[in-house]
Design a protein around this motif. Structure first.
Motif, PDB file in Angstrom:
ATOM      1  N   GLY A  43      51.804  -3.740  61.382  1.00  0.00           N
ATOM      2  CA  GLY A  43      52.121  -3.284  59.891  1.00  0.00           C
ATOM      3  C   GLY A  43      52.626  -2.287  59.575  1.00  0.00           C
ATOM      4  N   GLY A  44      53.178  -1.449  60.736  1.00  0.00           N
ATOM      5  CA  GLY A  44      53.603  -0.158  60.825  1.00  0.00           C
ATOM      6  C   GLY A  44      55.030   0.314  60.132  1.00  0.00           C
ATOM      7  N   SER A  45      55.530  -1.011  59.402  1.00  0.00           N
ATOM      8  CA  SER A  45      56.698  -0.583  58.682  1.00  0.00           C
ATOM      9  C   SER A  45      56.300  -0.586  57.001  1.00  0.00           C
ATOM     10  CB  SER A  45      58.011  -1.410  58.847  1.00  0.00           C
ATOM     11  OG  SER A  45      57.609  -2.793  58.532  1.00  0.00           O
ATOM     12  N   HIS A  46      55.380  -0.723  56.854  1.00  0.00           N
ATOM     13  CA  HIS A  46      54.758  -1.079  55.219  1.00  0.00           C
ATOM     14  C   HIS A  46      55.158   0.181  54.570  1.00  0.00           C
ATOM     15  CE1 HIS A  46      51.970  -0.962  51.951  1.00  0.00           C
ATOM     16  NE2 HIS A  46      52.161  -2.148  51.816  1.00  0.00           N
ATOM     17  N   PRO A  47      55.734   0.276  53.469  1.00  0.00           N
ATOM     18  CA  PRO A  47      55.875  -0.929  52.431  1.00  0.00           C
ATOM     19  C   PRO A  47      57.079  -1.832  52.863  1.00  0.00           C
ATOM     20  CG  PRO A  47      56.402   0.779  51.343  1.00  0.00           C
ATOM     21  CD  PRO A  47      55.823   1.335  52.534  1.00  0.00           C
ATOM     22  N   SER A  48      57.885  -1.167  53.612  1.00  0.00           N
ATOM     23  CA  SER A  48      59.320  -2.129  54.011  1.00  0.00           C
ATOM     24  C   SER A  48      58.718  -3.338  54.587  1.00  0.00           C
ATOM     25  CB  SER A  48      60.230  -1.417  54.726  1.00  0.00           C
ATOM     26  OG  SER A  48      59.888  -1.151  56.038  1.00  0.00           O
ATOM     27  N   TYR A  49      59.520  -4.263  55.116  1.00  0.00           N
ATOM     28  CA  TYR A  49      59.137  -5.458  55.703  1.00  0.00           C
ATOM     29  C   TYR A  49      59.511  -5.390  57.176  1.00  0.00           C
ATOM     30  CZ  TYR A  49      63.827  -7.642  55.441  1.00  0.00           C
ATOM     31  OH  TYR A  49      65.434  -7.780  55.558  1.00  0.00           O
ATOM     32  N   THR A  50      58.970  -6.547  58.018  1.00  0.00           N
ATOM     33  CA  THR A  50      59.179  -6.899  59.254  1.00  0.00           C
ATOM     34  C   THR A  50      59.552  -8.170  59.282  1.00  0.00           C
ATOM     35  OG1 THR A  50      58.049  -4.920  60.270  1.00  0.00           O
ATOM     36  CG2 THR A  50      58.416  -6.886  61.978  1.00  0.00           C
ATOM     37  N   GLN A  51      60.742  -8.713  59.403  1.00  0.00           N
ATOM     38  CA  GLN A  51      61.098 -10.152  59.712  1.00  0.00           C
ATOM     39  C   GLN A  51      60.129 -10.786  60.699  1.00  0.00           C
ATOM     40  OE1 GLN A  51      65.470 -11.228  59.896  1.00  0.00           O
ATOM     41  NE2 GLN A  51      64.723 -12.525  61.492  1.00  0.00           N
ATOM     42  N   GLY A  52      59.574 -11.967  59.985  1.00  0.00           N
ATOM     43  CA  GLY A  52      58.873 -12.916  61.148  1.00  0.00           C
ATOM     44  C   GLY A  52      57.196 -12.597  60.855  1.00  0.00           C
ATOM     45  N   TYR A  53      57.067 -11.349  60.101  1.00  0.00           N
ATOM     46  CA  TYR A  53      55.702 -10.863  60.287  1.00  0.00           C
ATOM     47  C   TYR A  53      55.021 -10.467  58.821  1.00  0.00           C
ATOM     48  CZ  TYR A  53      55.961 -10.144  65.168  1.00  0.00           C
ATOM     49  OH  TYR A  53      56.214 -10.364  66.406  1.00  0.00           O
ATOM     50  N   TYR A  54      55.772 -10.023  57.941  1.00  0.00           N
ATOM     51  CA  TYR A  54      55.340  -9.820  56.539  1.00  0.00           C
ATOM     52  C   TYR A  54      56.481  -9.311  55.697  1.00  0.00           C
ATOM     53  CZ  TYR A  54      54.761  -5.248  58.715  1.00  0.00           C
ATOM     54  OH  TYR A  54      55.094  -3.892  59.457  1.00  0.00           O
ATOM     55  N   ALA A  55      56.339  -9.596  54.422  1.00  0.00           N
ATOM     56  CA  ALA A  55      57.456  -9.310  53.377  1.00  0.00           C
ATOM     57  C   ALA A  55      57.501  -7.853  53.109  1.00  0.00           C
ATOM     58  CB  ALA A  55      57.081 -10.077  52.024  1.00  0.00           C
ATOM     59  N   VAL A 112      49.177  -5.075  55.131  1.00  0.00           N
ATOM     60  CA  VAL A 112      50.248  -6.095  55.073  1.00  0.00           C
ATOM     61  C   VAL A 112      49.332  -7.490  55.179  1.00  0.00           C
ATOM     62  CG1 VAL A 112      51.969  -4.691  56.133  1.00  0.00           C
ATOM     63  CG2 VAL A 112      50.485  -6.089  57.613  1.00  0.00           C
ATOM     64  N   ALA A 113      48.085  -7.523  55.217  1.00  0.00           N
ATOM     65  CA  ALA A 113      47.513  -8.595  55.403  1.00  0.00           C
ATOM     66  C   ALA A 113      47.526  -9.665  54.290  1.00  0.00           C
ATOM     67  CB  ALA A 113      45.881  -8.527  55.401  1.00  0.00           C
ATOM     68  N   ASN A 114      47.892  -9.177  53.226  1.00  0.00           N
ATOM     69  CA  ASN A 114      47.999 -10.317  51.893  1.00  0.00           C
ATOM     70  C   ASN A 114      49.334 -10.437  51.579  1.00  0.00           C
ATOM     71  OD1 ASN A 114      45.031 -10.795  51.578  1.00  0.00           O
ATOM     72  ND2 ASN A 114      44.943  -8.707  50.515  1.00  0.00           N
ATOM     73  N   LEU A 115      50.394  -9.938  52.322  1.00  0.00           N
ATOM     74  CA  LEU A 115      51.692 -10.228  52.229  1.00  0.00           C
ATOM     75  C   LEU A 115      52.349 -11.348  52.864  1.00  0.00           C
ATOM     76  CD1 LEU A 115      53.106  -6.528  52.654  1.00  0.00           C
ATOM     77  CD2 LEU A 115      52.792  -7.760  50.311  1.00  0.00           C
ATOM     78  N   ARG A 116      53.000 -12.047  51.986  1.00  0.00           N
ATOM     79  CA  ARG A 116      53.222 -13.473  52.743  1.00  0.00           C
ATOM     80  C   ARG A 116      54.221 -13.187  54.028  1.00  0.00           C
ATOM     81  NH1 ARG A 116      58.721 -14.250  51.970  1.00  0.00           N
ATOM     82  NH2 ARG A 116      59.715 -13.416  50.262  1.00  0.00           N
TER      83      ARG A 116
END
Length: 285
Positions: free
Chosen positions: A227-239, A278-282
């Motif tokens: 989750g280390g890029s939140h609130p940006s996204y990581t492709q394949g992991y979270y929006a 990021v747990a609840n981000l698609r």
């Protein structure tokens, strides 16, 4: 060669007061956790480099860490201003900062020149633009072969670059997929490089053309921060957490509210909090 370290140790060993530091990401894979750790460790007098400064630089500037920012576009993407950065520039709060503004093309070429060990970048650019009138580091040279007048800017050579990526393998190679902006060049141009990753795997399976692999010898330290890029996204992991960007505009607009938010969500928080954010981000495709 890359060492696997806790994030606090990786930051403490590779960032120093007065450093030229890049926390690079381009909408995607922004190294928020690393920036927050730098804030917690209270570094000062930094020259911050970034093609597109957004929330993390707004936070670092607002906490008084920066003496100068070298950048192209600066803003809260999709929302508007960087209010803490603007307050520092216009009102000297919490203290004045110097700025050096470039185009995206200039920043990208300057990182590439740094990665190649060159003193400057030479490219076609700034034609008809007024930025050179306020930035003395934008100059012009004449091509010795064609006589064409070209733009020239100093190479970017950070003391340390921080990026976020999807995976590292156990050898310390780093895999980056999706939009990567200028992160690869920022790592290669830097004296030291710290990478936060979502996970460590035995090896990289199902390799395809839309990725970059940074070999272990290009990286100084790796820290695992889901989750280390939140609130940006990581492709394949979270929006991308669009609500967080909207919320930030109101938070950053008020000095007291900004300090209260930073105290609660950065100073008193830890790297383990990012996974929960990021747990609840698609999942991002």
């Amino acid at each position: 060669m890359a060492k696997f370290l806790p994030l606090a140790q990786a930051v403490a060993e590779n960032l120093n007061d007065g450093d030229i530091a890049a926390f690079e990401g381009f909408t995607h894979l922004i190294p928020t956790a690393a920036a927050h750790e730098a804030i917690r460790q209270n570094f000062r007098d930094l020259t911050l480099i970034r093609m597109t400064p957004d929330l993390v630089y707004d936070q670092m500037i607002g906490m008084g860490m920066a003496k100068k920012v070298i950048f192209s576009y600066a803003g809260n993407p999709g929302v508007g201003l960087l209010r803490r950065m603007r307050d520092a520039i216009e009102n000297g709060f919490p203290h004045p900062i110097a700025i050096e503004e470039h185009s995206h093309a200039a920043m990208a070429n300057a990182y590439e020149a740094g990665a190649a060990g060159l003193p400057c970048a030479i490219f076609r650019g700034y034609r008809g633009a007024g930025l050179a009138e306020v930035n003395p580091n934008i100059r012009h040279v004449t091509c010795p072969f064609t006589g064409e007048v070209l733009a020239a800017v100093p190479a970017l050579r950070p003391d340390v670059s921080f990026i976020h990526a999807q995976k590292a393998n156990k050898r310390g190679d780093v895999l980056v997929e999706g939009i990567i902006g200028i992160q690869k060049e920022a790592v290669l141009a830097a004296k030291r490089a710290v990478v936060t990753v979502e996970e460590v795997v035995d090896d990289f399976d199902d390799l395809h053309p839309n990725l970059t692999v940074l070999p272990a010898w290009t990286v100084t330290a790796i820290a695992v921060v889901p989750g280390g890029s939140h609130p940006s996204y990581t492709q394949g992991y979270y929006a991308r957490d669009n609500a967080a960007y909207l919320e930030w505009d109101a938070i950053a607009a008020d000095r007291d509210r900004f300090r209260e938010w930073m105290q609660k969500n950065v100073i008193e928080a830890g790297v383990e909090d990012f996974a929960g954010r990021v747990a609840n981000l698609r999942k991002a495709a």
